[in-house]
Design a protein around this motif. Structure first.
Motif, short mmCIF file in Angstrom:
data_model
loop_
_atom_site.label_atom_id
_atom_site.label_comp_id
_atom_site.label_asym_id
_atom_site.label_seq_id
_atom_site.Cartn_x
_atom_site.Cartn_y
_atom_site.Cartn_z
N LEU A 1 -6.19 -2.84 -2.32
CA LEU A 1 -5.54 -1.76 -1.57
C LEU A 1 -4.45 -1.08 -2.38
N SER A 2 -3.74 -1.82 -3.22
CA SER A 2 -2.69 -1.22 -4.06
C SER A 2 -3.29 -0.27 -5.09
N ILE A 3 -4.40 -0.66 -5.68
CA ILE A 3 -5.07 0.21 -6.65
C ILE A 3 -5.56 1.49 -5.96
N ILE A 4 -6.20 1.34 -4.83
CA ILE A 4 -6.67 2.51 -4.07
C ILE A 4 -5.50 3.43 -3.72
N ALA A 5 -4.38 2.85 -3.31
CA ALA A 5 -3.21 3.64 -2.91
C ALA A 5 -2.65 4.47 -4.06
N VAL A 6 -2.63 3.91 -5.28
CA VAL A 6 -2.13 4.67 -6.42
C VAL A 6 -3.00 5.91 -6.64
N TYR A 7 -4.31 5.76 -6.53
CA TYR A 7 -5.22 6.90 -6.70
C TYR A 7 -5.02 7.93 -5.59
N PHE B 1 0.84 -1.20 0.00
CA PHE B 1 0.00 0.00 0.00
C PHE B 1 0.88 1.25 0.00
N ALA B 2 1.88 1.28 0.88
CA ALA B 2 2.75 2.45 0.97
C ALA B 2 3.55 2.66 -0.31
N VAL B 3 4.04 1.58 -0.89
CA VAL B 3 4.80 1.69 -2.14
C VAL B 3 3.87 2.15 -3.27
N SER B 4 2.66 1.64 -3.32
CA SER B 4 1.70 2.06 -4.34
C SER B 4 1.34 3.53 -4.18
N LEU B 5 1.27 3.97 -2.94
CA LEU B 5 1.00 5.38 -2.65
C LEU B 5 2.10 6.25 -3.26
N THR B 6 3.35 5.88 -3.04
CA THR B 6 4.45 6.67 -3.59
C THR B 6 4.51 6.56 -5.11
N THR B 7 4.08 5.44 -5.65
CA THR B 7 4.05 5.26 -7.10
C THR B 7 3.06 6.23 -7.74
N GLY B 8 1.98 6.50 -7.04
CA GLY B 8 0.96 7.39 -7.57
C GLY B 8 1.34 8.85 -7.59
N PHE B 9 2.42 9.22 -6.90
CA PHE B 9 2.79 10.63 -6.77
C PHE B 9 2.94 11.38 -8.10
N LYS B 10 3.65 10.82 -9.04
CA LYS B 10 4.03 11.58 -10.23
C LYS B 10 3.44 11.05 -11.54
N ILE B 11 2.45 10.21 -11.46
CA ILE B 11 1.88 9.70 -12.71
C ILE B 11 0.90 10.71 -13.29
N SER B 12 0.75 10.66 -14.59
CA SER B 12 -0.20 11.55 -15.24
C SER B 12 -1.60 10.97 -15.08
N LYS B 13 -2.58 11.82 -15.28
CA LYS B 13 -3.98 11.37 -15.18
C LYS B 13 -4.26 10.27 -16.19
#
Length: 190
Positions: free
Chosen positions: A146-152, A18-30
């Protein structure tokens, strides 16, 4: 083990992903958000399900070997990846780093690093005679969701942290690695 206990175990195991997915979501484009969220869910959910299965197959015989090094493997992988993210963020190369973080190679390393503990859990499942199919299904599905939610969520946070997201993401990965190491070494046991 009850279904509720398996769900709680799955949530606990999925927190690193979850935490890694959260950080992955930081800089992705819409435009990339759905694709990256699905990739995170598949890699992290897949490995969180695969590792307990491997552990279960190995069985109790190898418990002491797995438990003696799992925290070191996770610590080293997360610290190296997190350190590189911080270094590149300080150098002003965070945009390239985050594109690279979405590569299959990076996802594979992160998925392995965040699921090492699940290997030992699988050994425990074998020892306790727990239904492995039901267990890995619940663990995989919970981690996937949870990983999908974290990216968003990470995408929302990333918009607020645009210039330093590599540094924050790297620090989070290093913190996760340290947390795993400290927990397994019992450095701050009560």
């Amino acid at each position: 083990m009850s279904v509720l206990s398996l769900i709680l175990t799955a949530i606990g195991l999925s927190m690193d992903a979850f935490a890694v997915s959260l950080t992955t979501g930081f800089k992705i484009s819409k435009d990339d958000r759905s694709k990256i969220a699905l990739k995170a869910g598949m890699y992290f959910g897949g490995f969180q399900a695969l590792m307990p299965l491997i552990g279960w197959i190995l069985g109790v015989k190898f418990t002491k070997y797995i438990q003696s090094v799992d925290h070191w493997i996770a610590f080293v992988l997360l610290t190296v990846i997190g350190g590189k993210m911080i270094f590149d963020g300080l150098k002003g190369e965070e945009d390239n780093e985050f594109e690279d973080v979405h590569s299959n190679k990076k996802f594979l390393l992160l998925a392995i690093a965040t699921s090492i503990d699940a290997l030992a859990v699988g050994v425990t499942f074998a020892f306790l005679g727990i239904n492995i199919i039901k267990s890995i299904t619940i663990i995989g599905v919970v981690t996937f969701i949870l990983s999908i939610i974290a990216v968003y969520i990470g995408k929302v946070l990333g918009n607020k942290l645009t210039n330093k997201s590599s540094i924050v993401g790297g620090a989070i990965l290093i913190f996760i690695g340290l947390e795993i190491l400290v927990e397994h070494l019992g450095l701050f046991a009560k």
